[in-house]
Design a protein around this motif. Sequence first.
Motif, PDB file in Angstrom:
ATOM      1  N   ALA A   1       0.928  -1.263   0.046  1.00 35.19           N
ATOM      2  CA  ALA A   1       0.086   0.151  -0.108  1.00 35.19           C
ATOM      3  C   ALA A   1       0.839   1.170   0.108  1.00 35.19           C
ATOM      4  CB  ALA A   1      -0.928   0.141   1.247  1.00 35.19           C
ATOM      5  N   LEU A   2       1.961   1.385   0.649  1.00 36.54           N
ATOM      6  CA  LEU A   2       2.661   2.313   0.637  1.00 36.54           C
ATOM      7  C   LEU A   2       3.498   2.620  -0.519  1.00 36.54           C
ATOM      8  CD1 LEU A   2       4.284   1.977   4.515  1.00 36.54           C
ATOM      9  CD2 LEU A   2       2.406   3.363   3.811  1.00 36.54           C
ATOM     10  N   ALA A   3       3.784   1.659  -1.230  1.00 35.08           N
ATOM     11  CA  ALA A   3       4.539   1.888  -2.451  1.00 35.08           C
ATOM     12  C   ALA A   3       3.672   2.064  -3.582  1.00 35.08           C
ATOM     13  CB  ALA A   3       5.401   0.581  -2.763  1.00 35.08           C
ATOM     14  N   ALA A   4       2.232   1.796  -3.617  1.00 33.91           N
ATOM     15  CA  ALA A   4       1.295   1.640  -4.783  1.00 33.91           C
ATOM     16  C   ALA A   4       1.300   3.084  -5.471  1.00 33.91           C
ATOM     17  CB  ALA A   4       0.018   1.116  -4.170  1.00 33.91           C
ATOM     18  N   VAL A   5       1.110   2.912  -6.748  1.00 32.63           N
ATOM     19  CA  VAL A   5       0.877   4.120  -7.449  1.00 32.63           C
ATOM     20  C   VAL A   5      -0.688   4.035  -8.079  1.00 32.63           C
ATOM     21  CG1 VAL A   5       1.538   5.772  -9.457  1.00 32.63           C
ATOM     22  CG2 VAL A   5       3.224   4.566  -7.851  1.00 32.63           C
ATOM     23  N   TYR A   6      -1.642   4.916  -7.883  1.00 35.73           N
ATOM     24  CA  TYR A   6      -2.936   4.887  -8.585  1.00 35.73           C
ATOM     25  C   TYR A   6      -2.941   6.072  -9.582  1.00 35.73           C
ATOM     26  CZ  TYR A   6      -3.656   2.072  -4.447  1.00 35.73           C
ATOM     27  OH  TYR A   6      -3.404   1.257  -3.332  1.00 35.73           O
ATOM     28  N   SER A   7      -2.836   5.492 -10.895  1.00 37.21           N
ATOM     29  CA  SER A   7      -3.083   6.445 -11.814  1.00 37.21           C
ATOM     30  C   SER A   7      -4.315   6.302 -12.682  1.00 37.21           C
ATOM     31  CB  SER A   7      -1.907   6.211 -12.807  1.00 37.21           C
ATOM     32  OG  SER A   7      -1.845   5.141 -13.827  1.00 37.21           O
ATOM     33  N   VAL A   8      -4.714   7.439 -13.121  1.00 38.07           N
ATOM     34  CA  VAL A   8      -6.084   7.351 -13.931  1.00 38.07           C
ATOM     35  C   VAL A   8      -6.104   6.676 -15.042  1.00 38.07           C
ATOM     36  CG1 VAL A   8      -7.832   8.902 -14.969  1.00 38.07           C
ATOM     37  CG2 VAL A   8      -6.711   9.890 -12.753  1.00 38.07           C
ATOM     38  N   GLU A   9      -4.860   6.625 -15.790  1.00 40.72           N
ATOM     39  CA  GLU A   9      -4.624   6.059 -16.886  1.00 40.72           C
ATOM     40  C   GLU A   9      -4.696   4.499 -16.641  1.00 40.72           C
ATOM     41  OE1 GLU A   9      -3.058   9.691 -16.945  1.00 40.72           O
ATOM     42  OE2 GLU A   9      -2.016   8.191 -15.601  1.00 40.72           O
TER      43      GLU A   9
END
Length: 143
Positions: free
Chosen positions: A53-61
């Motif tokens: 969770a700390l490393a996750a990246v949530y991109s719209v793409e």
Amino acid sequence: MYAPSQLEVRRFFCATYRKLRDRQPLSPMEAIAADWIDQHPEYHAELADEEAALAAVYSVEEGRTNPFLHLSMHLTITEQQSIDQPHGIRQAVELLAARRNSLHEAHHAAMDCLGEMVWASQRSGLPPDGHAYLDCVRKKATQ
């Protein structure tokens, strides 16, 4: 004003989920968060793995919903309702909940307005427009 970092927010939700899962005592804010976490089982796996969770990246793409942003918005709207800030938001969300027959669905509709207000503020460099936000929620409550 307290402005937690992204990592602090993620740690808070992961720790709250862990306490909820392990039936440990919760602080008042954790109890509110736990209620919203319970209503979003689709996030439980992400909340269970704090390191990821700390490393996750949530991109719209990628089309991934950011569970931490989503849950934070639930907390924001809950807090706004509790103190009626901006003035009138409590009634507007209650009307929206009655209209949608669900507080949860009302929050999701209000999140659109909240997100729009934050986006407009960031884009313009001006403070968030609480009146525009409230008008947006009221409009959704009367549609």
